[in-house]
Design an enzyme around this catalytic site. Structure first.
Site, mmCIF file in Angstrom:
data_model
loop_
_atom_site.group_PDB
_atom_site.id
_atom_site.type_symbol
_atom_site.label_atom_id
_atom_site.label_comp_id
_atom_site.label_asym_id
_atom_site.label_seq_id
_atom_site.Cartn_x
_atom_site.Cartn_y
_atom_site.Cartn_z
ATOM 1 N N ASP A 116 0.881 -0.620 0.272
ATOM 2 C CA ASP A 116 0.014 0.070 -0.372
ATOM 3 C C ASP A 116 0.886 1.775 0.498
ATOM 4 O O ASP A 116 1.024 1.987 1.252
ATOM 5 C CB ASP A 116 -1.368 -0.010 1.277
ATOM 6 N N ASP A 175 45.089 -12.915 22.511
ATOM 7 C CA ASP A 175 46.689 -12.151 21.807
ATOM 8 C C ASP A 175 47.299 -10.951 22.789
ATOM 9 O O ASP A 175 46.609 -9.531 22.486
ATOM 10 C CB ASP A 175 47.103 -11.696 20.637
ATOM 11 N N LYS A 190 50.723 -20.872 28.731
ATOM 12 C CA LYS A 190 51.913 -21.830 29.007
ATOM 13 C C LYS A 190 52.048 -22.108 29.970
ATOM 14 O O LYS A 190 51.114 -21.791 30.967
ATOM 15 C CB LYS A 190 53.280 -20.906 28.340
ATOM 16 N N ASP A 223 -11.324 -7.910 -6.749
ATOM 17 C CA ASP A 223 -11.985 -6.932 -6.782
ATOM 18 C C ASP A 223 -13.606 -7.294 -7.004
ATOM 19 O O ASP A 223 -14.230 -6.870 -7.957
ATOM 20 C CB ASP A 223 -11.688 -6.149 -8.025
ATOM 21 N N ILE A 280 14.565 -11.027 -12.434
ATOM 22 C CA ILE A 280 13.787 -11.906 -11.724
ATOM 23 C C ILE A 280 14.447 -12.841 -11.158
ATOM 24 O O ILE A 280 15.574 -13.259 -11.664
ATOM 25 C CB ILE A 280 12.324 -12.532 -12.376
ATOM 26 N N ASN A 295 12.237 -17.420 -14.118
ATOM 27 C CA ASN A 295 12.025 -15.830 -13.193
ATOM 28 C C ASN A 295 10.743 -16.318 -12.218
ATOM 29 O O ASN A 295 9.631 -16.030 -12.456
ATOM 30 C CB ASN A 295 10.778 -15.391 -14.915
ATOM 31 N N GLU A 339 39.699 -16.424 21.531
ATOM 32 C CA GLU A 339 41.431 -16.133 21.372
ATOM 33 C C GLU A 339 41.745 -14.774 22.826
ATOM 34 O O GLU A 339 41.343 -14.515 21.694
ATOM 35 C CB GLU A 339 42.122 -16.873 20.256
ATOM 36 N N LYS A 357 43.819 -21.604 29.157
ATOM 37 C CA LYS A 357 45.087 -22.523 28.347
ATOM 38 C C LYS A 357 46.499 -21.859 27.869
ATOM 39 O O LYS A 357 45.883 -20.518 27.464
ATOM 40 C CB LYS A 357 44.198 -22.689 26.119
ATOM 41 N N ASP A 387 -3.901 3.918 1.139
ATOM 42 C CA ASP A 387 -5.160 4.286 1.792
ATOM 43 C C ASP A 387 -5.503 3.331 1.951
ATOM 44 O O ASP A 387 -6.851 2.730 1.726
ATOM 45 C CB ASP A 387 -5.413 5.169 0.404
ATOM 46 N N HIS A 405 46.223 -7.645 17.179
ATOM 47 C CA HIS A 405 47.747 -8.719 16.432
ATOM 48 C C HIS A 405 48.306 -8.069 16.149
ATOM 49 O O HIS A 405 49.175 -7.457 15.502
ATOM 50 C CB HIS A 405 46.518 -8.488 14.911
ATOM 51 N N HIS A 423 39.252 -17.918 15.891
ATOM 52 C CA HIS A 423 40.763 -17.406 16.293
ATOM 53 C C HIS A 423 40.811 -16.514 16.048
ATOM 54 O O HIS A 423 39.694 -15.668 15.528
ATOM 55 C CB HIS A 423 41.054 -17.918 15.055
ATOM 56 N N ASN A 424 41.515 -15.404 16.870
ATOM 57 C CA ASN A 424 41.691 -14.078 16.824
ATOM 58 C C ASN A 424 40.827 -13.775 17.296
ATOM 59 O O ASN A 424 40.111 -12.648 16.141
ATOM 60 C CB ASN A 424 42.363 -13.395 15.831
ATOM 61 N N GLU A 434 0.390 -1.241 -7.438
ATOM 62 C CA GLU A 434 1.308 -1.405 -6.427
ATOM 63 C C GLU A 434 1.084 -3.322 -6.773
ATOM 64 O O GLU A 434 1.560 -3.425 -5.684
ATOM 65 C CB GLU A 434 -0.182 -0.710 -5.376
ATOM 66 N N GLU A 466 47.412 -16.166 24.525
ATOM 67 C CA GLU A 466 48.816 -15.798 23.181
ATOM 68 C C GLU A 466 49.551 -14.665 24.349
ATOM 69 O O GLU A 466 49.393 -13.454 23.595
ATOM 70 C CB GLU A 466 48.301 -16.024 21.847
#
Length: 748
Positions: free
Chosen positions: A148, A337, A434, A184, A641, A667, A335, A432, A152, A350, A305-306, A159, A384
């Protein structure tokens, strides 16, 4: 009039406030706060934002879709709020978090009441949306596209044609006009109310489902309990179906008054197939159902990761938000760093790159706040460490102070012979890194814990990836500064909080005479791990029964691209670290694997990866790709389409890998029909994943990705199923689906 989208919330004070709207301050930096007027539209799917442009005495209007919102966070819970709104009381602040990579929307209300209205109101609407059935979403779909245009409450022929293009239906004007005139009834050259509903029903007819229903229903278009039971059994729709199963489905999904008779109409049948029970994913796997009492090494662990990076590995921003996003996606290993920062405060970035820095303490706070929002099972902090002794002590102090009882600082129940289970470690955060001594020394069994600091080998990621970086000729000079020292002086305070995840350099697989302690674990580059898979696959499997293995991306992946995790899962590697910020097939497969077992971030490895004597059970699968519904046009720059094509991929052990494609339907992205069937033989179903990919075919350029869904083979449900497609970023589309038939047989 409020849409179905807000049904059940009429009269709600928070909703009424949002519909009226209010002034809010939008925060972008310490000095940038702009007043905006925000208001929920009556469709309950859109937030309208207006900003006045004084210079031109005009207003700029933009909108935010409710569908795009992942969460609403109260207070200073984003990096932006922490940096730029600390001077504002927390109870006036809130942030809107989006599903994709968009930046958070940080807002300040004029009062605590206003902030609470926005927070509560938005949360209610999002919850309502998430709880809506697919049928309800289909019913409100046309309004979502704002057919619409002139507001209206009527739809003109112009439309209507605009709407058809929005939902990817190509229809010539004469046929469109014919449908329009059929609907209609009032002969006003516009459609309104029930006429629009009739029009939409004509578009959403599911002929393929009507055919299935007709085979099992009477001439009157009614499916009795016994006929429904016959359907459930013949099509393997429900395992172990009994008369009570059919009766239960009728009671739950039949919307029409049947006078107490145990019958199902076509409407009820469609509602059942569109429900969670009609989904291809086995709903019993959407909660934790696996044995969570086995040693930690027996599980695959969702790992990042990172984690701190939002974009690439060289110049991209670091953010605490990246930790929050990973953890809320079910990640259980993050992780950090760590490098020396100013004012004796360690930072994360990093190293030797241009990525931005965040405080270590801020990352730990974010981890504490979000570690267990999605899953109660343990989180592993992978350190790390590049810090001086002084700042290592600060790291240990921050973790102990901020994490408190969450931090695991002693073996569980004194156990130093094997890993505890995820169940035993619920709500705990492990470190985790050393370690100066053995686990036995940590609890004082050998009396050798007096050292304050000592040199340890420094095998960080940079050292491990040196060779392959040189081989790939990808700026190895960026990594060389990390290799200056082969030793790192480790503080006892940091060493002592490493309990079950001691990082050691990999020196080969155990021999039977001198096995390594179970808590010693190694990290591998993807190439080194793949080489071990190819050359010593069986030894790698046996190693991973007792030890944890972590794998991370190659150093040349400076764009934060990812590698395929499947081969490494196949030998039992638990911690396969991917760049969570980068969407693509690898992350699709990753998220597919970890949607199993209640999205807990822990998936129990198959028995043959936990027990050297176990075997597997081959299967064959037939997949019928029947139809699609409401496939969106993702590439808006193309004025055509959608021409959809479906690819079915199997990812598993090498001999099971394969893919097959349907024909292209030209399509029609609204209700394309393929009616094609594919078969796959799968030797190791426990390791296999099935990925359904839908693309917009283009003969002259690269196909455009539309959506995908990846599912572990063991989570598949047989029978007629709907597949709810996900976006490139892994978020669900509101209505885009495939309709398929799945049949699985034993190959023994």
């Amino acid at each position: 009039m409020l849409m179905l989208f807000c049904a059940g919330l009429q009269g709600d004070r928070d909703l009424l406030f949002l519909l009226k709207g209010s002034q809010l301050l939008k925060v972008k930096s310490g000095s940038w706060r702009k007043e905006r007027f925000y208001k929920l539209q009556e469709d309950c799917k859109t937030i309208w934002q207006e900003s006045k442009k004084i210079a031109r005495h005009s207003a700029f209007v933009s909108t935010v879709s409710i569908e795009d919102i992942r969460d609403v966070r109260p207070g200073h819970k984003t990096e932006g709020m922490e940096k730029y709104a600390k001077d504002v009381p927390e109870h006036r602040c809130f942030s809107i978090i989006f599903k994709d990579q968009r930046k958070n929307l940080d807002l300040i209300a004029s009062s605590e009441d206003d902030a609470n209205h926005w927070i509560s109101g938005l949360k209610k609407i999002i919850a309502k949306n998430n709880s809506m059935s697919q049928r309800q979403k289909l019913q409100q779909y046309p309004l979502h596209f704002k057919t619409d245009k002139n507001k209206d409450n009527k739809m003109s022929f112009k439309e209507l044609k605009s709407f058809l293009r929005e939902v990817n239906i190509q229809m010539d004007d004469s046929y469109a006009k014919q449908i329009f005139q059929q609907c209609d009834k009032s002969k006003t050259e516009t459609l309104e109310d029930e006429e629009i509903e009739t029009f939409y029903k004509m578009l959403t007819e599911r002929a393929e489902i009507d055919e299935i229903f007709a085979k099992y229903s009477s001439a009157e278009g009614i499916m009795s309990r016994d006929n429904l039971l016959r359907f459930l059994r013949e099509k393997q729709q429900e395992e172990g179906a009994v008369p009570e199963s059919a009766l239960s489905l009728i009671e739950r999904y039949e919307p029409n008054e049947t006078g107490g008779l145990a019958i199902m109409t076509k409407d009820g049948f469609l509602m059942y197939l569109l429900s969670a029970e009609g989904n291809i994913f086995n709903s019993s796997h959407s909660k934790v159902y696996q044995d969570m009492t086995q040693p930690l090494s027996h599980y695959l662990v969702s790992s990042s990761h990172n984690t701190y990076l939002m974009e690439d590995q060289i110049t991209g921003p670091s953010s605490t938000e990246a930790y929050i996003r990973a953890l809320t996606k079910g990640c259980r290993c993050v992780e950090l760093d760590c490098w020396d920062g100013p004012n004796s405060e360690p930072v994360i970035y990093h190293g030797y790159t241009l990525t931005s820095k965040i405080l270590f303490s801020d990352a730990i706070k974010a981890i504490k706040n979000y570690a267990f929002k999605t899953s109660p099972y343990p989180v592993i902090i992978s350190l790390e460490n590049h810090c001086s002794l002084e700042q290592q002590k600060m790291m240990a102090q921050h973790m102990k102070t901020i994490l408190g009882d969450m931090l695991l600082v002693m073996p569980v129940d004194g156990n130093i012979s094997d890993f505890p289970s995820p169940e035993q470690l619920k709500g705990k955060i492990l470190v985790k890194g050393k370690k100066l001594n053995s686990l036995e020394d940590t609890i004082g069994m050998n009396g050798n814990s007096s050292m304050e600091a000592e040199d340890v080998s420094d095998e960080d990621e940079a050292a491990e990836i040196e060779d392959e970086s040189v081989k790939k000729e990808v700026e190895p000079n960026l990594l060389l500064p990390c290799l200056q020292s082969a030793k790192l002086k480790l503080a006892k305070e940091l060493s002592d909080i490493v309990i079950y995840c001691k990082s050691v350099h990999f020196q080969g697989f155990d021999n039977t005479t001198s096995p390594r302690p179970f808590y010693e674990m190694s990290s591998f580059t993807e190439s080194k791990a793949q080489k071990l898979v190819q050359e010593s696959g069986t030894s790698f499997i046996h190693h991973n029964i007792r030890h944890l293995s972590r794998v991370y991306p190659a150093g040349w992946r400076t764009d934060s691209s990812n590698y395929n995790p499947v081969d490494l899962w196949n030998v039992g590697c638990q911690i396969i670290a991917l760049n969570f910020q980068t969407p693509g097939p690898e992350m699709d497969i990753y998220q597919g694997r970890f949607q199993d077992n209640g999205f807990s971030g822990y998936v129990l490895k198959p028995h043959f990866l936990r027990d050297k004597q176990s075997k597997f059970n081959p299967k064959s699968i037939t997949e019928g790709i029947i139809s699609g519904q409401q496939l969106p046009k993702v590439n808006k720059s193309k004025n055509s389409i959608v021409d959809p094509r479906v690819t079915v991929e199997v990812h598993g052990v090498q001999r099971d890998n394969g893919k097959k494609q349907t024909k292209v339907i030209e399509n029609n992205g609204f209700n394309p029909k393929w009616d094609e069937e594919f078969g796959f033989d799968i030797d190791v179903p426990e390791l296999a994943l099935v990925r359904f990919v839908v693309e917009d075919f283009d003969v002259s350029t690269k196909n455009d990705f539309i959506g995908q869904y990846t599912i572990p083979f063991t989570c598949l449900k047989q029978g007629y199923r709907h597949i709810h497609l996900l976006t490139k970023n892994g978020d669900p589309y509101p209505s885009a689906m495939l309709f398929v038939h799945i049949n699985i047989l034993d190959n023994n």
